[in-house]
Design a protein around this motif. Sequence first.
Motif, short mmCIF file in Angstrom:
data_model
loop_
_atom_site.label_atom_id
_atom_site.label_comp_id
_atom_site.label_asym_id
_atom_site.label_seq_id
_atom_site.Cartn_x
_atom_site.Cartn_y
_atom_site.Cartn_z
N ILE A 13 0.83 -1.21 0.00
CA ILE A 13 0.00 0.00 0.00
C ILE A 13 0.86 1.26 0.00
N PRO A 14 1.84 1.42 0.90
CA PRO A 14 2.67 2.63 0.80
C PRO A 14 3.81 2.53 -0.21
N PHE A 15 4.26 1.29 -0.51
CA PHE A 15 5.46 1.17 -1.33
C PHE A 15 5.21 1.19 -2.83
N LEU A 16 4.01 0.87 -3.30
CA LEU A 16 3.74 0.97 -4.74
C LEU A 16 3.84 2.42 -5.24
N LEU A 22 9.85 6.67 -7.64
CA LEU A 22 11.28 6.42 -7.86
C LEU A 22 11.57 6.18 -9.34
N ILE A 23 10.75 5.34 -9.96
CA ILE A 23 10.93 5.06 -11.39
C ILE A 23 10.78 6.33 -12.22
N LEU A 26 13.70 8.83 -11.75
CA LEU A 26 14.97 8.46 -12.38
C LEU A 26 14.89 8.42 -13.91
N PHE A 27 13.75 8.00 -14.44
CA PHE A 27 13.68 7.72 -15.88
C PHE A 27 12.65 8.55 -16.64
N HIS A 28 12.13 9.62 -16.05
CA HIS A 28 11.05 10.36 -16.73
C HIS A 28 11.49 11.00 -18.04
N ILE A 39 2.59 4.68 -15.63
CA ILE A 39 3.30 4.27 -14.41
C ILE A 39 2.73 5.00 -13.20
N ALA A 40 2.49 6.29 -13.33
CA ALA A 40 1.97 7.06 -12.21
C ALA A 40 0.57 6.58 -11.80
#
Length: 92
Positions: A13-16, A22-23, A26-28, A39-40
């Motif tokens: 629940i908090p980590f997704l 994070l993804i 770093l990669f936007h 992704i968002a």
Amino acid sequence: MSQYLRAEYLAYIPFLPLLGALILGLFHTRLSRISVHAIALSSVAGSFIITLFAFKDLLAGNGLPLVHQVAEWMQGGRFVLPFELMVDQVSI
């Protein structure tokens, strides 16, 4: 034991959303605009769906809380302070 959701899944629940952030952080610049949106939205939607299952478990379990111990935060002698994720009537 819960009927629909195992307590270990409470960590998602908090980590997704954090993983999605994070993804994207770093990669936007390397991703297309549609991929960034996907992704968002999927990271937050996945967290929401798991929360709905946790709520359903809370209702089916006669109000018993779902608890998942992630780690022990501190320990000294007989005193143990665990780091736990809990879903109960107050948190929903």
